[in-house]
Design a protein around this motif. Structure first.
Motif, PDB file in Angstrom:
ATOM      1  N   ASN A   1       0.847  -1.190   0.000  1.00 44.34           N
ATOM      2  CA  ASN A   1       0.000   0.000   0.000  1.00 44.34           C
ATOM      3  C   ASN A   1       0.886   1.243   0.000  1.00 44.34           C
ATOM      4  N   ALA A   2       0.833   2.016  -1.087  1.00 42.90           N
ATOM      5  CA  ALA A   2       1.698   3.194  -1.217  1.00 42.90           C
ATOM      6  C   ALA A   2       1.447   4.207  -0.117  1.00 42.90           C
ATOM      7  N   ASP A   3       0.189   4.324   0.338  1.00 44.34           N
ATOM      8  CA  ASP A   3      -0.128   5.290   1.396  1.00 44.34           C
ATOM      9  C   ASP A   3       0.601   4.950   2.688  1.00 44.34           C
ATOM     10  N   ASP A   4       0.708   3.648   2.987  1.00 44.96           N
ATOM     11  CA  ASP A   4       1.427   3.236   4.196  1.00 44.96           C
ATOM     12  C   ASP A   4       2.914   3.498   4.067  1.00 44.96           C
ATOM     13  N   CYS A   5       3.442   3.422   2.847  1.00 45.73           N
ATOM     14  CA  CYS A   5       4.853   3.755   2.633  1.00 45.73           C
ATOM     15  C   CYS A   5       5.079   5.245   2.881  1.00 45.73           C
ATOM     16  N   ALA A   6       4.145   6.063   2.402  1.00 42.58           N
ATOM     17  CA  ALA A   6       4.290   7.516   2.542  1.00 42.58           C
ATOM     18  C   ALA A   6       4.233   7.946   3.992  1.00 42.58           C
ATOM     19  N   SER A   7       3.458   7.217   4.797  1.00 41.78           N
ATOM     20  CA  SER A   7       3.316   7.592   6.204  1.00 41.78           C
ATOM     21  C   SER A   7       4.481   7.095   7.048  1.00 41.78           C
ATOM     22  N   GLY A   8       5.360   6.269   6.436  1.00 41.20           N
ATOM     23  CA  GLY A   8       6.515   5.756   7.172  1.00 41.20           C
ATOM     24  C   GLY A   8       6.113   4.745   8.217  1.00 41.20           C
ATOM     25  N   GLY A   9       6.944   4.560   9.234  1.00 42.77           N
ATOM     26  CA  GLY A   9       6.638   3.637  10.322  1.00 42.77           C
ATOM     27  C   GLY A   9       7.130   2.238  10.050  1.00 42.77           C
ATOM     28  N   GLU A  10       6.891   1.356  11.018  1.00 39.82           N
ATOM     29  CA  GLU A  10       7.340  -0.022  10.919  1.00 39.82           C
ATOM     30  C   GLU A  10       6.259  -0.885  10.304  1.00 39.82           C
ATOM     31  N   ALA A  11       6.658  -2.038   9.847  1.00 35.37           N
ATOM     32  CA  ALA A  11       5.715  -2.992   9.290  1.00 35.37           C
ATOM     33  C   ALA A  11       4.850  -3.572  10.410  1.00 35.37           C
ATOM     34  N   SER A  12       3.606  -3.852  10.097  1.00 33.89           N
ATOM     35  CA  SER A  12       2.716  -4.497  11.062  1.00 33.89           C
ATOM     36  C   SER A  12       1.894  -5.546  10.335  1.00 33.89           C
ATOM     37  N   ALA A  13       1.269  -6.415  11.113  1.00 34.85           N
ATOM     38  CA  ALA A  13       0.467  -7.475  10.514  1.00 34.85           C
ATOM     39  C   ALA A  13      -0.685  -6.903   9.702  1.00 34.85           C
ATOM     40  N   GLU A  14      -1.216  -5.756  10.114  1.00 35.81           N
ATOM     41  CA  GLU A  14      -2.357  -5.169   9.421  1.00 35.81           C
ATOM     42  C   GLU A  14      -1.946  -4.505   8.114  1.00 35.81           C
ATOM     43  N   THR A  15      -0.859  -3.755   8.141  1.00 33.15           N
ATOM     44  CA  THR A  15      -0.487  -2.997   6.947  1.00 33.15           C
ATOM     45  C   THR A  15       0.263  -3.847   5.936  1.00 33.15           C
ATOM     46  N   SER A  16       0.941  -4.899   6.379  1.00 33.08           N
ATOM     47  CA  SER A  16       1.711  -5.740   5.462  1.00 33.08           C
ATOM     48  C   SER A  16       1.018  -7.081   5.319  1.00 33.08           C
ATOM     49  N   SER A  17       0.104  -7.174   4.390  1.00 33.91           N
ATOM     50  CA  SER A  17      -0.647  -8.406   4.198  1.00 33.91           C
ATOM     51  C   SER A  17      -1.235  -8.435   2.793  1.00 33.91           C
ATOM     52  N   TYR A  18      -1.715  -9.607   2.403  1.00 37.05           N
ATOM     53  CA  TYR A  18      -2.424  -9.726   1.139  1.00 37.05           C
ATOM     54  C   TYR A  18      -3.446 -10.852   1.279  1.00 37.05           C
ATOM     55  N   TYR A  19      -4.214 -11.091   0.222  1.00 40.66           N
ATOM     56  CA  TYR A  19      -5.303 -12.063   0.289  1.00 40.66           C
ATOM     57  C   TYR A  19      -5.001 -13.260  -0.608  1.00 40.66           C
ATOM     58  N   ALA A  20      -5.205 -14.437  -0.068  1.00 39.17           N
ATOM     59  CA  ALA A  20      -5.086 -15.663  -0.848  1.00 39.17           C
ATOM     60  C   ALA A  20      -6.447 -15.960  -1.468  1.00 39.17           C
ATOM     61  N   VAL A  21      -6.456 -16.196  -2.787  1.00 37.86           N
ATOM     62  CA  VAL A  21      -7.725 -16.393  -3.495  1.00 37.86           C
ATOM     63  C   VAL A  21      -7.649 -17.622  -4.389  1.00 37.86           C
ATOM     64  N   ALA A  22      -8.834 -18.109  -4.787  1.00 38.65           N
ATOM     65  CA  ALA A  22      -8.968 -19.212  -5.742  1.00 38.65           C
ATOM     66  C   ALA A  22      -9.597 -18.638  -7.000  1.00 38.65           C
ATOM     67  N   VAL A  23      -8.877 -18.721  -8.117  1.00 34.62           N
ATOM     68  CA  VAL A  23      -9.324 -18.132  -9.387  1.00 34.62           C
ATOM     69  C   VAL A  23      -9.744 -19.236 -10.359  1.00 34.62           C
ATOM     70  N   VAL A  24     -10.882 -19.025 -11.028  1.00 37.87           N
ATOM     71  CA  VAL A  24     -11.369 -19.942 -12.070  1.00 37.87           C
ATOM     72  C   VAL A  24     -11.766 -19.136 -13.301  1.00 37.87           C
ATOM     73  N   ARG A  25     -11.937 -19.849 -14.417  1.00 37.76           N
ATOM     74  CA  ARG A  25     -12.458 -19.167 -15.595  1.00 37.76           C
ATOM     75  C   ARG A  25     -13.927 -18.846 -15.374  1.00 37.76           C
ATOM     76  N   LYS A  26     -14.355 -17.669 -15.809  1.00 35.18           N
ATOM     77  CA  LYS A  26     -15.735 -17.239 -15.599  1.00 35.18           C
ATOM     78  C   LYS A  26     -16.694 -18.198 -16.302  1.00 35.18           C
ATOM     79  N   GLY A  27     -17.745 -18.578 -15.575  1.00 37.82           N
ATOM     80  CA  GLY A  27     -18.734 -19.492 -16.130  1.00 37.82           C
ATOM     81  C   GLY A  27     -18.331 -20.945 -16.076  1.00 37.82           C
ATOM     82  N   SER A  28     -17.288 -21.281 -15.332  1.00 33.38           N
ATOM     83  CA  SER A  28     -16.816 -22.672 -15.261  1.00 33.38           C
ATOM     84  C   SER A  28     -17.796 -23.582 -14.533  1.00 33.38           C
ATOM     85  N   GLY A  29     -18.633 -22.981 -13.687  1.00 33.95           N
ATOM     86  CA  GLY A  29     -19.556 -23.786 -12.902  1.00 33.95           C
ATOM     87  C   GLY A  29     -18.945 -24.384 -11.653  1.00 33.95           C
ATOM     88  N   LEU A  30     -17.675 -24.114 -11.402  1.00 37.60           N
ATOM     89  CA  LEU A  30     -17.017 -24.650 -10.210  1.00 37.60           C
ATOM     90  C   LEU A  30     -17.436 -23.893  -8.965  1.00 37.60           C
TER      91      LEU A  30
END
Length: 677
Positions: free
Chosen positions: A406-435
């Motif tokens: 998150n660029a905004d968190d970089c601009a504000s400086g500070g240390e890394a935290s569990a909240e600001t340094s994270s991402y989401y794990a997702v499952a991707v399929v082709r649209k309309g696959s029916g899965l």
């Protein structure tokens, strides 16, 4: 044979005799008393022969030269035995029972009527088990150095022995120079042998008991139970506790003594077959006329170490950093970065050219190999995903800088935290696959890599919670999980040779797993939430040209079965920790200073042609392409707190399955001596 020892040997019940071996195993005894005990044991252990050498280093040399086969050593000597000059490996660990596992506590013992704390040791008289020993030297001296109590001018040629001699008024440190102040309290010849009555755990305690010294650095079981009321422990915070409170008042919890030998699987099995069945009360763990001969008397059993264990994985990075610190070896000024595969190696070399003499590159075939390289000091640092952070943390490495997306968190400086340094794990399929998430069994799957966070730990952890099945090849019909066993169904969809977890495999990593889906090898890809947008709508490598993000969607574990790619906040498998740079504890500050300089020169806002967070062709080389900056992980935050309890517990549960536990994990998590909660 000594009559009392013969009685002890014949009186031991339940002793399992070893099967006949082709060649007897030659045990190395480091003293006359050890040789006598060893010779007596050969009447029971008929496949055991004994050789004598004077001291542990002589035994280590004899084993290297194939004049002996095995010896039991403490941590300090295990470190020496594992250096390239000898290349011996620990194969069997002593076990000390409840609350100890294959570890023991290094403690500072004083008489109860003394009136000082650990922070008041300057000018006192000290008793040590031996120079270079774990509980008696490495741990207490390393702790006093870290706290700034001992001042050491190593850059001006002062030895650590001289600094310790200046700190204590007098000492007994068996193995120190005989005429030095470090031997002034000793009773014999100040050697690391039974010729010095104050050598070893009981010797150091007797040095205190006899009134020679005022503090003894020993292990937690040294003080006899009948005498414990007369003694106390010194705690690192300056307080004092009863001897029985060692679990909350100690200097460190360190790996047990271990049997070391040459790297020879057949020999290791022979040694285990001879002694491995010994249990509490065995003559192996009883000494007559002395203490702790061949094995510590407090040993209640033995445990076979995983076959890939070496001295570095056994001791862990924290202990190794202490040993190196008291040797004055701080390492080179340049940081050596570990790169996985040819593509990362190429980018690292480009970085090295720009960084001048501040950076060196080390290439490896896998992250696990990099972790071993960092432990051995053949490399210093690399960026890892959460699954690899879990493995590296188990080996004692520490997170020092986290990727910030998150660029905004970089601009504000500070240390890394569990909240600001994270991402989401997702499952991707082709649209309309029916899965749907609950209808994936029997389908074809694409994973970023075996043991990695978004691509394996999160989805397979969720699946394991539902099925309780550890054979994940039974869930999907075919997969590409780079790093899994080549030839298995988990590698059936991969496009490269050998199912390698590096850039040699086209379907490795986030972009690779998505490509596996795009090219219709698989039906679902487990990636991070930005992967599709980074490789569609004109973004990404040539293979991604012409892809439209609207042709893909997310599978949701709860609520509506699918959602658009942009709705990851409400449709994801888990929120997971950012990638982080891992290094050895003693290199923490050095790596942080280096990386802050490098991101100032080559970071997101730099005008330089070389970009630290961008890569040509396949993205996410050395750092994730979505990284905006690197932020310092707070001092004292270890890998477990960085990962977060939920993710840590998920990976711990998943790795109870043998199929998901690498040889490195087995070696580093065999015991938890230095894995702080």
């Amino acid at each position: 044979m000594n009559t009392s020892l013969q009685t002890l040997l014949l009186g031991c019940l339940g002793l399992v005799l070893p099967a006949a071996l082709t060649e007897p195993v030659r045990w190395c005894a480091i003293s006359v008393l050890e040789k006598e005990k060893c010779d007596n044991l050969t009447s029971i252990f008929t496949n055991l022969n004994c050789v004598k050498r004077e001291g542990s280093i002589a035994c280590i040399t004899a084993i290297k030269d194939e004049e002996a086969d095995a010896v039991t050593l403490d941590g300090g000597d295990i470190y020496k035995a594992g250096l390239p000059d000898y290349d011996l490996h620990p194969i069997i660990a002593e076990e000390y029972g409840e609350n100890s596992d294959t570890c023991y506590f290094a403690v500072a013992v004083v008489k109860r009527d003394s009136g000082f704390g650990f922070n008041e040791l300057k000018g006192k008289k000290s008793c040590h088990t031996g120079l270079g020993k774990s509980a008696g030297w490495n741990i207490p001296i390393g702790t006093l150095l870290a706290q700034g109590q001992i001042l050491w001018n190593s850059t001006q040629g002062q030895t650590i022995e001289s600094a310790v001699s200046d700190f204590f008024s007098a000492s007994c440190v068996p193995g120190a120079e005989q005429d030095s102040r470090l031997c002034s309290l000793c009773k014999g010849d100040c050697s690391r042998s039974q010729r010095e009555p104050y050598y070893g755990y009981d010797g150091a305690f007797n040095c205190l008991k006899d009134g020679r010294g005022e503090v003894a650095f020993v292990k937690h079981t040294t003080v006899p139970e009948a005498e414990r009321a007369d003694y106390q422990l010194l705690c690192r915070d300056g307080s004092r506790r009863d001897v029985s409170d060692y679990s909350s008042c100690h200097l460190a919890r360190v790996p047990a003594h271990a049997v070391v030998s040459r790297k020879d699987a057949a020999l290791a099995n022979d040694i285990w077959n001879i002694i491995g069945q010994a249990t509490e009360g065995s003559p192996l763990f009883s000494s007559v006329g002395s203490k702790n001969l061949l094995f510590k008397d407090s040993t209640v059993g033995l445990r076979k170490l995983p076959r890939s264990t070496d001295s570095f994985t056994y001791l862990g990075a924290e202990y190794l950093s202490i040993v190196r610190a008291i040797s004055g070896d701080t390492g080179p000024s340049a940081v050596t970065w570990c790169a996985v595969g040819p593509a990362e190696k190429q980018k690292c070399e480009q970085w090295r050219t720009e960084a001048g003499g501040m950076l060196q590159c080390k290439s490896a075939a896998s992250v696990d190999e990099c972790i071993r390289n960092i432990l051995r000091r053949e490399a210093d640092a690399m960026t890892m995903d959460g699954g690899d952070i879990y493995s590296a943390g188990g080996c004692g490495l520490v997170p020092v800088m986290a990727e910030q997306y998150n660029a905004d968190d970089c601009a504000s400086g500070g240390e890394a935290s569990a909240e600001t340094s994270s991402y989401y794990a997702v499952a991707v399929v082709r649209k309309g696959s029916g899965l749907r998430w609950d209808r994936l069994m029997g389908r074809k799957s694409c994973h970023t890599g075996f043991g990695r966070t978004a691509g394996w730990n999160v989805p397979m952890g969720l699946i394991h919670n539902l099925t309780r099945e550890c054979d994940f090849s039974k869930f999907f019909s075919q997969s590409c999980a780079p790093g899994a066993e080549s030839g298995s169904s988990l590698c059936a969809l991969c496009a490269g040779e050998g199912c390698q977890a590096n850039s040699e495999e086209p379907y490795f990593g986030y972009a690779g797993a998505f490509r596996c889906l795009v090219e219709e090898r698989g039906e679902v890809a487990f990636v991070k939430h930005t992967t599709v947008l980074e490789n569609t709508d004109g973004q990404g490598a040539p293979w991604a040209s012409g892809l439209n993000s609207s042709h893909y969607e997310l599978l949701c574990p709860t609520g509506p079965p699918t959602a658009p790619i942009t709705k990851y906040l409400n449709c994801h498998l888990a929120k997971v920790p950012a990638h982080a740079v891992m290094t050895r504890p003693e290199r923490r500050e050095h790596v942080i200073v280096f990386l802050n300089e490098q991101q100032a020169n080559f970071g997101t806002n730099s005008l330089a042609a070389f970009k630290l967070f961008q890569s040509e062709g396949s993205g996410n080389l050395l750092f994730k392409r979505s990284t905006k900056c690197l932020q310092t992980v707070p001092v004292g935050q270890n890998y477990r707190s960085f990962l977060g309890e939920e993710y840590f517990a998920s990976v711990t549960s998943l790795r109870k399955c043998d199929s998901t536990t690498s040889e490195l994990d087995q070696a580093c998590t065999f015991h938890t001596c230095q894995q702080r909660a």
